[in-house]
Scaffold this active site. Structure first.
Site, short mmCIF file in Angstrom:
data_model
loop_
_atom_site.label_atom_id
_atom_site.label_comp_id
_atom_site.label_asym_id
_atom_site.label_seq_id
_atom_site.Cartn_x
_atom_site.Cartn_y
_atom_site.Cartn_z
CG HIS A 1 -7.95 7.22 4.59
ND1 HIS A 1 -7.49 6.58 3.62
CD2 HIS A 1 -7.63 7.11 5.92
CE1 HIS A 1 -6.64 6.12 4.35
NE2 HIS A 1 -6.38 6.09 5.69
CB CYS B 1 -4.84 7.36 -2.29
SG CYS B 1 -6.37 7.59 -1.64
NE ARG C 1 -1.01 2.01 4.02
CZ ARG C 1 -1.32 3.09 3.48
NH1 ARG C 1 -2.53 3.39 3.52
NH2 ARG C 1 -0.58 3.96 2.55
NE ARG D 1 -8.21 2.21 7.44
CZ ARG D 1 -7.66 1.94 6.63
NH1 ARG D 1 -6.35 2.78 6.38
NH2 ARG D 1 -8.01 1.15 5.65
CG ASP E 1 -2.23 -0.59 0.98
OD1 ASP E 1 -2.58 -0.77 -0.05
OD2 ASP E 1 -2.93 -1.21 1.88
N1 ARG Z 1 -5.27 0.34 0.91
C1 ARG Z 1 -5.19 1.42 1.77
C2 ARG Z 1 -5.67 1.33 3.04
O1 ARG Z 1 -6.51 1.09 3.30
C3 ARG Z 1 -5.64 2.38 0.79
C4 ARG Z 1 -5.16 3.85 1.19
C5 ARG Z 1 -5.67 5.01 0.54
N2 ARG Z 1 -5.26 6.07 0.99
C6 ARG Z 1 -6.04 7.21 1.16
N3 ARG Z 1 -5.30 8.47 1.08
N4 ARG Z 1 -7.28 7.34 1.18
O2 ARG Z 1 -5.11 2.03 3.98
#
Ligand code: ARG
Length: 266
Positions: free
Chosen positions: A163, A257, A86, A134, A61
Site C-alpha cells: 500500500h 492503517c 475485506r 491493490r 482486518d
Molecule cells: N491485512 C490488511 C490487508 O492486507 C492490512 C491493511 C493495512 N492497511 C493499510 N492502510 N496499509 O489488507
C-alpha cells in the site's frame, strides 16, 4: 483534525493477503486492543477528534480503517477492496458517512483501498496515489474526477510495501516523507523532482513501518520500533510521538492503517 478508527475487537490473522500475515502465529487480541486504545488516547491527547466505527464480527482486518475510504474537502471516494475477505468493510464505512449530513459519499466502480493508496498534499491540492498491488490505476482517474484534485500515480514495486501508506506519508501542507526503494525508477524520479525537500527513509525504517505514520503538521505519530526514523523527523523540525503497536503488524499494518483522516469541507 478529525479521524476515524475501528477497534480490533475481532482482529485475527486467518487468511494471508500480504507478506506480513502468518496464520501460524496466533494474535494476542487483548494486547492488540490495549495498544489500539493507547493509540486512540495518544491521538486525542494531541487535541484531535476520534470517531469510532463499530467493529464487525467476521471482518478481522476492519481495524485498518484507513482502507475504508478517502475524503477531500467533504467529498468521500468510497473503497472497493481487492480481496473478497475485506469487501464488506466498504459498506460499513459508507454507512458511517451516509449517517452524517456533512459528507457527500461517492461509490467507486474501480478497485481501490482508500487511504491505504491515496494521500493528500493540502498545500498543493495534490493527491498522491499508489498502484501495483491493490488499487487499480483506473481508480486514480476516478478519484481525480470525483474529488476534483489532480492525482499523481506512483507505481509500487516491492510486495512488502503493498500500500502507498507503507512507503510514503504527508507530513504537513507541502512536505512528504518516503522510502524510494518501494517505487519504480520513474516514480522515484517524479517524487524527487516534485518533493526535493522530502524526508527520506531507508529500508530499515520502512521495514519497521515507520512511514505508516500520522502527522498533524507538527506532531508525528510513529510506532515504537521507529526510533532511528524519529530522529530524522526531529532533524526536519517535526515532533515524533512514539506509540507501541506491534501486535497490529501481524496483520501487515501500523499507525496510519488504523487511522482514517476525515477531511471535511472547508
Ligand atoms: N491485512 C490488511 C490487508 O492486507 C492490512 C491493511 C493495512 N492497511 C493499510 N492502510 N496499509 O489488507
Amino acid at each position: 483534525m478529525i479521524y476515524l478508527m475501528c477497534p480490533p475487537e475481532h482482529f485475527t490473522v486467518d487468511y494471508v493477503i500480504n507478506p506480513w500475515m502468518d496464520v501460524e502465529t496466533p494474535v494476542d487480541r487483548e494486547l492488540a486492543l490495549k495498544q489500539w486504545d493507547d493509540l486512540r488516547r495518544a491521538v486525542e491527547d494531541l487535541g484531535h477528534v476520534v470517531h469510532v466505527l463499530p467493529a464487525m464480527p467476521g471482518l478481522p482486518d476492519m481495524v485498518f480503517a484507513a482502507n475504508g475510504a478517502f475524503s477531500v474537502d467533504g467529498v468521500v471516494y468510497g473503497a472497493k477492496f481487492r480481496y473478497p475477505q475485506r469487501a464488506a468493510e466498504a459498506d460499513a464505512h459508507r454507512a458511517f458517512y451516509e449517517l452524517a449530513p456533512d459528507w457527500r459519499f461517492v461509490s467507486p466502480t474501480q478497485v481501490n483501498e482508500g487511504e491505504g493508496d491515496f494521500a493528500y498534499v493540502p498545500g498543493r491540492g495534490l493527491i498522491l496515489a499508489g498502484y501495483g498491488f491493490r488499487t487499480e490505476p483506473a481508480a486514480h482517474a476516478e478519484a481525480q474526477e470525483v474529488l476534483g484534485r489532480q492525482v499523481l500515480s506512483l507505481r509500487l514495486v516491492d510486495p512488502r510495501f503493498y500500500h502507498l501508506d507503507t512507503a510514503l506519508a504527508v507530513l504537513d501542507e507541502h512536505r512528504i516523507t518516503y522510502y524510494p526503494g518501494a517505487f519504480s525508477e520513474s516514480s522515484q524520479r517524479l517524487l524527487a523532482s516534485l518533493f526535493p525537500d522530502a524526508v527520506l527513509a531507508d529500508e530499515a525504517d520502512a521495514l519497521a513501518f515507520a512511514l505508516n505514520l500520522v502527522s498533524d503538521g507538527k506532531n508525528v505519530l510513529i510506532n515504537a520500533d521507529s526510533v532511528a526514523y524519529g530522529e530524522k523527523l526531529s532533524a526536519a523540525g517535526f515532533r515524533p510521538v512514539l506509540v507501541e503497536l506491534g501486535e497490529l503488524k501481524r496483520g501487515g499494518g501500523s499507525i496510519k492503517c488504523c487511522i482514517n483522516e476525515l477531511r471535511q469541507a472547508v
